[in-house]
Design an enzyme around this catalytic site. Sequence first.
Site: not given
Length: 622
Positions: A170, A424
Amino acid sequence: MDAAALALSSLVYSRRAPPAAAVHGSTISRRTVQKPVVYPSCRGRCFRLAASPPSPSLAAISPTEAAEAEVASLSSASPSPTISLKRASPESLQYESGYLGGISEETALAADDGRNEMPSPMEYLTNILSSKVYDVAIESPFQFAPKLSQSLGVDLWLKREDLQPVFSFKLRGAYNMMAKLPKEKLERGVICSSAGNHAQGVALAAQKLGCDAVIVMPVTTPEIKWISVERLGATVILKGDSYDEAQLYAKQKAESDGRTFIPPFDHPDVIVGQGTVGMEIVRQMKGPLHAIFVPVGGGGLIAGIAAYIKCVCPEVKVIGVEPYDANAMALSLYHGQRVMLEQVGGFADGVAVKVVGEETFRLCRGLIDGVVLVSRDAICASIKDMFEEKRSILEPAGALSLAGAEAYCRYYGLKGESVVAITSGANMNFDRLRLVTELADVGRKREAVLATFLREEPGSFKQFCELIGNINITEFKYRYNSGKEEALVLYSVGVHTDTELKDMLKRIEVAKLRTINLTNNDMAKDHLRHLMGGRSNVKDEILCRFVFPERPGALMKFLNAFSPRWNISLFHYRSQGETGANVLVGLQVPPEDFIEFGVQADYVGYEYTCEMNNEAYQLLMQ
């Protein structure tokens, strides 16, 4: 049948298993059309609306839902009027795990939204190549997974975004957008709403750029997450029970304070930052590549990767992966327009998004090859697979693409190809590990949860164990009931192959012992396996699963709404380390009170599901 009984009959449905998608061969075109399996929904306001038949998939917008639509419009890349989005239950589009779905004729025929000012894929490619994300991010490792590769018969590569400084991809998008802000905007500060990874990305980017950052998080956010954000120098504001409420407050505060709102996914600069992951994969991968599996929440990561990959390697498939209960992108692609989920599962909280972004959907609609859906059990199995492969623990959303890659390879019998799964994130709530360990073997199909009727007579238990044979019993629950000729036992067995389980079930069938497979019944695994011995016939009992926000006062709010008006006949809460607690509740509600009950349930505002027709409830609790 009186009106009240008829109303109840319209609420409760048996959940049918979706048929396997009819697909031939080991590959599939991105324009293959599949019909969704539509399930009638009895979630949320079902009791209040019971007088009229509920819509099986898309419902009208209520005032409460309009507020959610306003939140959705606020998240778009550029300002737009408040729009009313179609609403759908996640169950309205379900297909076999591993099947490449989501694409339909509506996807291809969807009208252009007129946003011609948005960048083209080639412009995204150019911007990705010039991105400055490496001021704060690292080029994450690209690692071969030998154990999983041998198991699947493919070359499986892991793109380790969980090894970023904030343990998530992110920070790429957050920093790329913030680095492009004019100096005067940076001086006024930034603000965002997030329950975890995006918050840390914005906080770290602000620290690097020397600007002030405010992070709005739901009050249900685990302490470990907001403390991590504060340690990076940002100011944390806890506001609202849900992400939607936190985001709406952050948007309002951005306007009042003159701060720049940093969206989690739906902005071209954020998408560009995430797209650098795709650029690195192309640079790091030596040789042909079949597919890249990408976790999908709001769509920023997959949109950026697809924009880059489809320009430089159009033959490579870009495949999204979503949980069955958080499939906003698959539904939106199928209907050819953004769809808002009526409710969203919170286990993989990093992708628990009710509606995807406008710009991310525009890109995905034209570029990605489809979406694979996976279960919570499969995600847990992949967390365990990753631990055994690399001794790393992923968060549920971080293991999502790995679960999708495993399911896809098995479904299509893929052999000899190279595939990439993006790990992720690794911001795992430690409390959730207990649930992960319980469900991992179920997800791997190494454990099955079963219920069998035994005759209440001496020797029946011994006979049952003989029928089980050499298969290991991992759990067994039984309570003698003198009023019945048969006893129902709930148990789990460890199995290594489907053949072992089938052979065991065949032996039990030959012995004329009725057996029910509850392996895929979440209510049985989350609640009823802990309540064995509590069967009884309770007058006017209705059974619901509520999602309580994990904050002080949530239980009292519930009790103030329902007690002492209706007697609580069952209550089971079990912490799963999520922002919302999954609570099973039985209440004695006479048929004439159904509408009033629905009004009170709306007032409380907690998502709930009617479970009266759940097979496990009928077997184990009645």
